[in-house]
Enzyme design. Structure first.
Site, PDB file in Angstrom:
ATOM      1  N   PRO A  31       0.855  -1.190   0.000  1.00 44.07           N
ATOM      2  CA  PRO A  31       0.000   0.000   0.000  1.00 44.07           C
ATOM      3  C   PRO A  31       0.891   1.240   0.000  1.00 44.07           C
ATOM      4  CG  PRO A  31       0.132  -0.945   2.213  1.00 44.07           C
ATOM      5  CD  PRO A  31       0.890  -1.868   1.300  1.00 44.07           C
TER       6      PRO A  31
ATOM      7  N   CYS B  62       2.384   3.297   9.914  1.00 39.18           N
ATOM      8  CA  CYS B  62       2.575   4.619   9.311  1.00 39.18           C
ATOM      9  C   CYS B  62       3.291   5.546  10.297  1.00 39.18           C
ATOM     10  CB  CYS B  62       1.236   5.218   8.907  1.00 39.18           C
ATOM     11  SG  CYS B  62       1.459   6.827   8.122  1.00 39.18           S
TER      12      CYS B  62
ATOM     13  N   ASN C 278       9.057  -7.296   4.075  1.00 37.82           N
ATOM     14  CA  ASN C 278       8.945  -6.044   3.318  1.00 37.82           C
ATOM     15  C   ASN C 278      10.077  -5.082   3.687  1.00 37.82           C
ATOM     16  OD1 ASN C 278       7.155  -3.040   3.822  1.00 37.82           O
ATOM     17  ND2 ASN C 278       7.629  -3.810   1.783  1.00 37.82           N
TER      18      ASN C 278
ATOM     19  N   ARG D  99       8.178   0.637  -3.402  1.00 36.22           N
ATOM     20  CA  ARG D  99       8.863   1.593  -4.275  1.00 36.22           C
ATOM     21  C   ARG D  99       9.610   0.909  -5.399  1.00 36.22           C
ATOM     22  NH1 ARG D  99      12.293   4.010   0.207  1.00 36.22           N
ATOM     23  NH2 ARG D  99      12.141   1.796   0.740  1.00 36.22           N
TER      24      ARG D  99
HETATM   25  C1  LIG Z   1       4.597   7.286  -0.571  1.00 36.60           C
HETATM   26  C2  LIG Z   1       4.386   6.123   0.363  1.00 36.60           C
HETATM   27  C3  LIG Z   1       3.127   5.887   0.888  1.00 36.60           C
HETATM   28  C4  LIG Z   1       2.896   4.802   1.756  1.00 36.60           C
HETATM   29  N1  LIG Z   1       1.632   4.556   2.207  1.00 36.60           N
HETATM   30  C5  LIG Z   1       1.402   3.456   3.006  1.00 36.60           C
HETATM   31  C6  LIG Z   1       0.081   3.104   3.400  1.00 36.60           C
HETATM   32  O1  LIG Z   1      -0.924   3.737   3.034  1.00 36.60           O
HETATM   33  N2  LIG Z   1      -0.060   2.025   4.219  1.00 36.60           N
HETATM   34  C7  LIG Z   1       1.020   1.261   4.632  1.00 36.60           C
HETATM   35  O2  LIG Z   1       0.844   0.288   5.363  1.00 36.60           O
HETATM   36  N3  LIG Z   1       2.264   1.567   4.238  1.00 36.60           N
HETATM   37  C8  LIG Z   1       2.478   2.615   3.419  1.00 36.60           C
HETATM   38  N4  LIG Z   1       3.751   2.876   2.974  1.00 36.60           N
HETATM   39  C9  LIG Z   1       4.855   1.936   3.318  1.00 36.60           C
HETATM   40  C10 LIG Z   1       4.981   0.839   2.226  1.00 36.60           C
HETATM   41  O3  LIG Z   1       3.827   0.032   2.175  1.00 36.60           O
HETATM   42  C11 LIG Z   1       6.209  -0.062   2.483  1.00 36.60           C
HETATM   43  O4  LIG Z   1       6.067  -0.673   3.724  1.00 36.60           O
HETATM   44  C12 LIG Z   1       7.524   0.728   2.463  1.00 36.60           C
HETATM   45  O5  LIG Z   1       7.580   1.606   1.344  1.00 36.60           O
HETATM   46  C13 LIG Z   1       8.734  -0.226   2.410  1.00 36.60           C
HETATM   47  O6  LIG Z   1       8.672  -1.067   1.291  1.00 36.60           O
HETATM   48  P1  LIG Z   1       9.535  -0.762  -0.050  1.00 36.60           P
HETATM   49  O7  LIG Z   1      10.962  -0.583   0.378  1.00 36.60           O
HETATM   50  O8  LIG Z   1       9.315  -1.989  -0.899  1.00 36.60           O
HETATM   51  O9  LIG Z   1       8.987   0.497  -0.650  1.00 36.60           O
HETATM   52  C14 LIG Z   1       3.985   3.947   2.118  1.00 36.60           C
HETATM   53  C15 LIG Z   1       5.255   4.195   1.571  1.00 36.60           C
HETATM   54  C16 LIG Z   1       5.467   5.255   0.708  1.00 36.60           C
HETATM   55  C17 LIG Z   1       6.844   5.469   0.142  1.00 36.60           C
END
Ligand SMILES: Cc1cc2nc3c(=O)[nH]c(=O)nc-3n(C[C@H](O)[C@H](O)[C@H](O)COP(=O)(O)O)c2cc1C
Length: 309
Positions: free
Chosen positions: A7, A98, A199, A224
């Site tokens: 998400p 969050c 994750n 990302r």
């Molecule tokens: C712009 C942005 C918005 C995010 N919004 C949410 C969200 O709505 N709910 C949530 O559980 N995590 C949210 N996250 C965290 C991501 O789900 C994820 O845990 C985090 O980016 C690490 O994973 P990655 O390194 O694969 O990006 C958000 C991350 C980013 C960068």
């Protein structure tokens, strides 16, 4: 071995979920959080964030989209979860991760990671309120400021009756500073029996292999990495070679058409530019296009420039 699209509020919206799941490789999506306060969210509001609910809770490619809730009150969360399950959500996910100060000030998201008892109460209340056929899952960081309560929080999620836990392997204080602490995932796996989804910082197929090896988790969530390399999930699943820019460009054009159809037209150029900026780290041509579009605000002119590529 499942791959789950993370998400991401403002990044992985309906249009991006549509695009990425059509590109292939994802088994499941979790939609960006819906904030729950003291009232029942209207159907209209829920459908605006998760329009897939009008399509049986699936993207056009047929990939299920779970609805994520963020809040701190077990009763309100339970009532909203039951309501949203009634709208056809294929799963309810609870946000305990969050780190945004606005969210934490109201006691939601990562702020709950200092209160494992409340996490337990929330998960248990939501689990009771939602039909057994609908999975209730949770997503957390390692902690708010430190890792003192990581294992207590994971145990609270399990004891509350969640069927799966995703852990972004950082604390709130870590924000997005690399590297993610994958070794913590293995420690959590020793403490809980529920399926754990790994994750944090999976940008390449090699990262995917490493996070699985270090954590012992079969299932991985990526966020990302999938935005900057939209074929990441497909490459992981099929071993295909990376898409070239000429192969990706029609998908970019397609994405812009989706934005134009689905969002306020005035915001479509900005949203496209945001994505091009992120694609720029993998594709120099995207960076060039990003620069060319930087000052263009007219949605039609942006379309013409895209098609002229
Ligand atoms: C712009 C942005 C918005 C995010 N919004 C949410 C969200 O709505 N709910 C949530 O559980 N995590 C949210 N996250 C965290 C991501 O789900 C994820 O845990 C985090 O980016 C690490 O994973 P990655 O390194 O694969 O990006 C958000 C991350 C980013 C960068």
């Amino acid at each position: 071995m499942r791959l789950i699209l993370a998400p991401m509020e403002g990044l992985a919206d309906e249009s991006m979920r549509d695009l990425l799941t059509r590109l292939g490789g994802f088994d499941l999506c979790v939609a960006e959080f819906l904030r729950v306060t003291h009232h029942l969210l209207t159907e209209k509001f829920v459908l605006r964030t998760v329009p897939e609910l009008a399509n049986g809770g699936r993207t056009r490619a047929g990939v299920p989209v779970r609805v994520q809730l963020l809040g701190s009150d077990p009763v309100c969360l339970a009532e909203n979860a039951a309501h949203i399950a009634g709208l056809g959500a294929p799963g309810i996910d609870l946000n305990f991760g969050c780190p945004a100060p606005m969210v934490n000030r109201h006691g939601g998201g990562a702020a709950l990671l200092v209160e494992p008892e409340r996490i337990h109460a929330i998960v248990a209340a939501v689990r009771r309120a939602v039909p057994q056929s609908v999975p209730v899952t949770a997503k957390m960081r390692l902690g708010l400021e430190n890792t003192e309560l990581t294992l207590d929080c994971a145990r609270a999620v399990e004891a509350g009756g969640a069927s799966e836990l995703t852990v972004h392997a950082r604390t709130g204080a870590d924000r997005y500073r690399p590297p993610a602490r994958w070794e913590w995932l293995a420690r959590i796996r020793e403490e809980v029996k529920l399926p754990l989804v790994a994750n944090g910082d999976v940008w390449t197929p090699q990262d995917w292999e490493r996070i699985r090896r270090v954590s012992g988790c079969a299932d991985v969530m990526t966020g990302r990495g999938a935005i900057t390399r939209p074929d990441l999930a497909r490459r992981i699943k099929t071993g295909a070679t990376a898409m070239t820019w000429p192969e990706l460009l029609p998908w970019v054009v397609d994405f812009y058409a989706l934005l134009r159809a689905r969002m306020d037209l005035r915001h479509a150029p900005g949203r496209l530019k945001q994505w091009l900026g992120m694609l720029g780290s993998a594709y120099p041509e995207a960076e060039t296009l990003h620069r060319a579009l930087r000052v263009e605000r007219d949605p039609d002119a942006v379309e013409k420039m895209l098609e002229g590529r």
